[in-house]
Write a protein that holds these residues in place. Structure first.
Motif, PDB file in Angstrom:
ATOM      1  N   LEU A 114       0.997  -1.752   0.082  1.00 10.00           N
ATOM      2  CA  LEU A 114       0.399   0.000   0.180  1.00 10.00           C
ATOM      3  C   LEU A 114       0.787   1.500  -0.029  1.00 10.00           C
ATOM      4  CD1 LEU A 114      -3.132   1.498   0.438  1.00 10.00           C
ATOM      5  CD2 LEU A 114      -3.135   1.013   3.117  1.00 10.00           C
ATOM      6  N   ILE A 115       0.661   2.137  -0.674  1.00 13.24           N
ATOM      7  CA  ILE A 115       1.485   3.288  -0.772  1.00 13.24           C
ATOM      8  C   ILE A 115       0.508   4.057   0.085  1.00 13.24           C
ATOM      9  CG2 ILE A 115       2.083   5.435  -2.154  1.00 13.24           C
ATOM     10  CD1 ILE A 115       2.258   3.363  -5.027  1.00 13.24           C
ATOM     11  N   VAL A 116       0.803   5.058   0.655  1.00 10.81           N
ATOM     12  CA  VAL A 116       0.436   5.693   1.564  1.00 10.81           C
ATOM     13  C   VAL A 116       0.762   7.569   1.401  1.00 10.81           C
ATOM     14  CG1 VAL A 116      -0.559   6.183   4.399  1.00 10.81           C
ATOM     15  CG2 VAL A 116       0.604   3.971   3.326  1.00 10.81           C
ATOM     16  N   PRO A 117       0.099   7.722   0.303  1.00  8.34           N
ATOM     17  CA  PRO A 117       0.613   8.977   0.263  1.00  8.34           C
ATOM     18  C   PRO A 117       1.007  10.254   1.524  1.00  8.34           C
ATOM     19  CG  PRO A 117      -1.539   9.072  -1.151  1.00  8.34           C
ATOM     20  CD  PRO A 117      -1.506   7.942   0.589  1.00  8.34           C
ATOM     21  N   GLU A 118       1.915  11.667   1.555  1.00  4.96           N
ATOM     22  CA  GLU A 118       2.396  12.742   2.272  1.00  4.96           C
ATOM     23  C   GLU A 118       1.903  14.047   1.971  1.00  4.96           C
ATOM     24  OE1 GLU A 118       6.690  12.012   2.745  1.00  4.96           O
ATOM     25  OE2 GLU A 118       6.496   9.410   2.780  1.00  4.96           O
ATOM     26  N   GLU A 119       1.704  14.374   3.125  1.00  8.42           N
ATOM     27  CA  GLU A 119       1.206  15.621   2.811  1.00  8.42           C
ATOM     28  C   GLU A 119       2.172  16.487   3.573  1.00  8.42           C
ATOM     29  OE1 GLU A 119      -3.772  17.357   2.967  1.00  8.42           O
ATOM     30  OE2 GLU A 119      -2.734  16.920   4.538  1.00  8.42           O
ATOM     31  N   SER A 120       2.869  17.413   3.058  1.00  5.59           N
ATOM     32  CA  SER A 120       3.839  18.105   3.566  1.00  5.59           C
ATOM     33  C   SER A 120       3.632  19.437   4.196  1.00  5.59           C
ATOM     34  CB  SER A 120       5.288  18.311   2.816  1.00  5.59           C
ATOM     35  OG  SER A 120       6.784  18.796   2.959  1.00  5.59           O
ATOM     36  N   TYR A 121       4.425  19.416   5.215  1.00  6.28           N
ATOM     37  CA  TYR A 121       3.981  20.859   6.020  1.00  6.28           C
ATOM     38  C   TYR A 121       5.534  21.545   6.706  1.00  6.28           C
ATOM     39  CZ  TYR A 121       3.101  18.250  10.517  1.00  6.28           C
ATOM     40  OH  TYR A 121       3.008  17.689  11.951  1.00  6.28           O
ATOM     41  N   GLY A 122       5.595  22.981   6.693  1.00  6.40           N
ATOM     42  CA  GLY A 122       6.608  22.999   7.525  1.00  6.40           C
ATOM     43  C   GLY A 122       6.718  25.012   7.636  1.00  6.40           C
ATOM     44  N   GLU A 123       7.517  25.228   7.865  1.00  9.03           N
ATOM     45  CA  GLU A 123       7.581  26.650   8.199  1.00  9.03           C
ATOM     46  C   GLU A 123       8.563  27.756   6.769  1.00  9.03           C
ATOM     47  OE1 GLU A 123       8.519  25.156  11.156  1.00  9.03           O
ATOM     48  OE2 GLU A 123       6.289  25.177  11.423  1.00  9.03           O
ATOM     49  N   GLY A 124       8.994  28.350   6.952  1.00  9.75           N
ATOM     50  CA  GLY A 124       9.012  29.203   5.472  1.00  9.75           C
ATOM     51  C   GLY A 124       9.169  29.029   4.027  1.00  9.75           C
ATOM     52  N   PHE A 125       9.493  29.873   3.813  1.00 13.23           N
ATOM     53  CA  PHE A 125       9.331  29.578   1.945  1.00 13.23           C
ATOM     54  C   PHE A 125       9.824  27.815   1.333  1.00 13.23           C
ATOM     55  CE2 PHE A 125      11.335  29.924  -2.026  1.00 13.23           C
ATOM     56  CZ  PHE A 125      10.248  30.181  -3.396  1.00 13.23           C
ATOM     57  N   TRP A 126      11.338  27.715   1.348  1.00 16.17           N
ATOM     58  CA  TRP A 126      11.820  26.163   1.106  1.00 16.17           C
ATOM     59  C   TRP A 126      10.390  25.183   1.907  1.00 16.17           C
ATOM     60  CZ3 TRP A 126      14.550  27.280  -2.524  1.00 16.17           C
ATOM     61  CH2 TRP A 126      15.065  28.255  -2.866  1.00 16.17           C
ATOM     62  N   ALA A 127      10.274  24.740   3.015  1.00 16.75           N
ATOM     63  CA  ALA A 127       9.407  23.866   3.088  1.00 16.75           C
ATOM     64  C   ALA A 127       7.989  24.210   2.807  1.00 16.75           C
ATOM     65  CB  ALA A 127       8.342  24.149   4.542  1.00 16.75           C
ATOM     66  N   GLN A 128       7.103  25.667   2.097  1.00 16.20           N
ATOM     67  CA  GLN A 128       6.711  25.138   1.273  1.00 16.20           C
ATOM     68  C   GLN A 128       6.476  25.158  -0.210  1.00 16.20           C
ATOM     69  OE1 GLN A 128       3.659  26.955   3.020  1.00 16.20           O
ATOM     70  NE2 GLN A 128       4.838  26.675   4.351  1.00 16.20           N
ATOM     71  N   CYS A 129       7.359  25.286  -0.474  1.00 18.04           N
ATOM     72  CA  CYS A 129       7.734  24.777  -1.824  1.00 18.04           C
ATOM     73  C   CYS A 129       7.834  23.261  -1.836  1.00 18.04           C
ATOM     74  CB  CYS A 129       9.985  25.233  -2.346  1.00 18.04           C
ATOM     75  SG  CYS A 129       9.631  26.784  -2.295  1.00 18.04           S
ATOM     76  N   ARG A 130       8.667  22.712  -0.928  1.00 18.59           N
ATOM     77  CA  ARG A 130       8.225  21.052  -0.704  1.00 18.59           C
ATOM     78  C   ARG A 130       6.315  20.695  -0.237  1.00 18.59           C
ATOM     79  NH1 ARG A 130      10.360  16.672  -1.760  1.00 18.59           N
ATOM     80  NH2 ARG A 130      10.443  15.776   0.228  1.00 18.59           N
ATOM     81  N   ARG A 131       5.826  21.716  -0.036  1.00 25.17           N
ATOM     82  CA  ARG A 131       4.423  21.118   0.118  1.00 25.17           C
ATOM     83  C   ARG A 131       3.987  21.281  -1.468  1.00 25.17           C
ATOM     84  NH1 ARG A 131       0.419  24.650  -0.697  1.00 25.17           N
ATOM     85  NH2 ARG A 131       2.002  26.423  -0.876  1.00 25.17           N
ATOM     86  N   LEU A 132       4.226  22.185  -1.992  1.00 26.52           N
ATOM     87  CA  LEU A 132       3.803  22.521  -3.956  1.00 26.52           C
ATOM     88  C   LEU A 132       4.281  21.107  -3.981  1.00 26.52           C
ATOM     89  CD1 LEU A 132       1.826  23.604  -5.767  1.00 26.52           C
ATOM     90  CD2 LEU A 132       3.915  25.144  -6.055  1.00 26.52           C
ATOM     91  N   GLU A 133       5.199  21.081  -4.044  1.00 33.27           N
ATOM     92  CA  GLU A 133       6.192  19.613  -4.822  1.00 33.27           C
ATOM     93  C   GLU A 133       5.382  18.181  -4.641  1.00 33.27           C
ATOM     94  OE1 GLU A 133      10.131  16.971  -4.854  1.00 33.27           O
ATOM     95  OE2 GLU A 133       9.996  18.265  -3.728  1.00 33.27           O
ATOM     96  N   LYS A 134       4.856  17.744  -3.473  1.00 33.34           N
ATOM     97  CA  LYS A 134       4.723  16.756  -3.054  1.00 33.34           C
ATOM     98  C   LYS A 134       3.085  16.970  -3.124  1.00 33.34           C
ATOM     99  CE  LYS A 134       7.215  14.169  -0.256  1.00 33.34           C
ATOM    100  NZ  LYS A 134       7.295  14.414   1.060  1.00 33.34           N
ATOM    101  N   SER A 135       2.331  18.060  -3.016  1.00 35.50           N
ATOM    102  CA  SER A 135       0.676  18.394  -3.658  1.00 35.50           C
ATOM    103  C   SER A 135       0.864  17.816  -4.812  1.00 35.50           C
ATOM    104  CB  SER A 135       0.632  20.085  -3.437  1.00 35.50           C
ATOM    105  OG  SER A 135       0.634  20.063  -2.433  1.00 35.50           O
ATOM    106  N   CYS A 136       1.403  17.769  -5.947  1.00 34.55           N
ATOM    107  CA  CYS A 136       1.716  17.619  -6.687  1.00 34.55           C
ATOM    108  C   CYS A 136       1.420  16.386  -7.590  1.00 34.55           C
ATOM    109  CB  CYS A 136       2.674  18.431  -8.221  1.00 34.55           C
ATOM    110  SG  CYS A 136       3.065  20.293  -8.595  1.00 34.55           S
TER     111      CYS A 136
END
Length: 295
Positions: free
Chosen positions: A117-139
């Motif tokens: 089973l693949i369990v998707p991950e939502e990325s979250y955190g503080e700061g600009f680069w964490a937001q970049c990771r969040r957007l990447e994972k959302s894609c």
């Protein structure tokens, strides 16, 4: 019918500050029975002692003097070797489950008859680069089957049949396992829910250092899967197919999207430097076991 034991295996190293939320989320699972195994790589910040309140803790991992080696796959394999569950879930110390995550995983596998089973991950955190990771994972998460998807929850019998993770591949251990699952005809499905992956206040320098370490074993992954040239080309493109198919998502956050692409370019540059370094200086990972911490 009695519920089946699930073993959650978590590798750790000097992560006491983030580990509490992880272990609390695992402890709060509605599914029972549940076995929590922490494999600590000789932490010096009290991680093992703290984890022993929640889990059975084993000391096993790379030699502490080896600073730039990714030892988590060795720890995961060791932890699963100690597991008693019919199902295993290899988890990370910076991840958090919802209370019903494990139950949903078990229900999905048993309902579909799948092996993994693949369990998707939502990325979250503080700061600009964490937001970049969040957007990447959302894609990735909007794609029904992303090139980055890899199973973390699976039947232990399947894990044993495959021989676990190929720990020599470093950061590519997860997707290599998925490719072997596919090759051997095992069925993988994707959970229709998420766990959360805490990036913290993402420090770009430290993040790229991690990619450098991953790059040191990248050549082994390329050589092992050299017959999959098409897949490797897509998997290691700066602008991945997942990004191209989610243009509307990127258009909503153009500044963050630009940062995400810049970060990917820097990641691949760091990984390439690691690959070159690995050819100039050969290293052998030194793995050892310590005493088991009492629970």
């Amino acid at each position: 019918m009695a519920s089946k034991l699930v073993s959650v295996v978590i590798p750790t190293f000097n992560c006491k500050e983030v580990l509490r939320d992880c272990l609390e989320s695992v402890k709060a699972q509605t599914h029972a029975p549940l076995e929590i195994i922490v494999v600590d790589s000789f932490s010096t910040d009290g991680t093992a002692e703290f984890a022993s309140v929640y889990a059975t803790v084993y000391s096993f991992g790379k030699d502490p003097s080896q600073k730039d080696v990714f030892g988590a796959p060795f720890q995961r394999n060791y932890g699963v070797s100690k597991a008693n569950g019919e199902y295993i879930y290899w988890f990370d110390s910076d991840m958090r489950m919802k209370p019903d995550t494990v139950q949903r995983c078990v229900d999905t596998i048993e309902r579909t008859g799948a092996d993994a089973l693949i369990v998707p991950e939502e990325s979250y955190g503080e700061g600009f680069w964490a937001q970049c990771r969040r957007l990447e994972k959302s894609c990735y998460n909007r794609n029904p089957r992303s090139l980055t998807d890899a199973a973390r929850f699976l039947r232990k019998s399947v894990w044993d049949a495959l021989g676990g993770l190929d720990a020599t591949l470093g950061g590519n251990d997860d997707y290599d396992l998925q490719l072997r699952l596919n090759d051997d005809g095992y069925t993988t499905v994707k959970l229709d829910d998420f766990i959360r992956h805490y990036e913290g206040n993402l420090n770009l320098r430290k993040h790229l250092r991690k990619k450098f370490i991953y790059g040191k074993t990248a050549l082994k992954y390329f050589e092992k899967h050299r017959h999959r040239k098409g897949l490797l080309t897509k998997q290691y493109a700066v602008v991945r197919p997942d990004f191209l198919s989610q243009g509307d998502l990127l258009a909503k956050e153009p500044f963050t999207a630009a940062g995400m692409l810049a970060m990917k370019l820097l990641e691949y540059s760091a990984a390439f430097c690691g690959l070159v370094y690995s050819q100039l200086r050969k290293e052998r990972v030194q793995i050892s076991a310590g005493e088991t911490a009492a629970r």
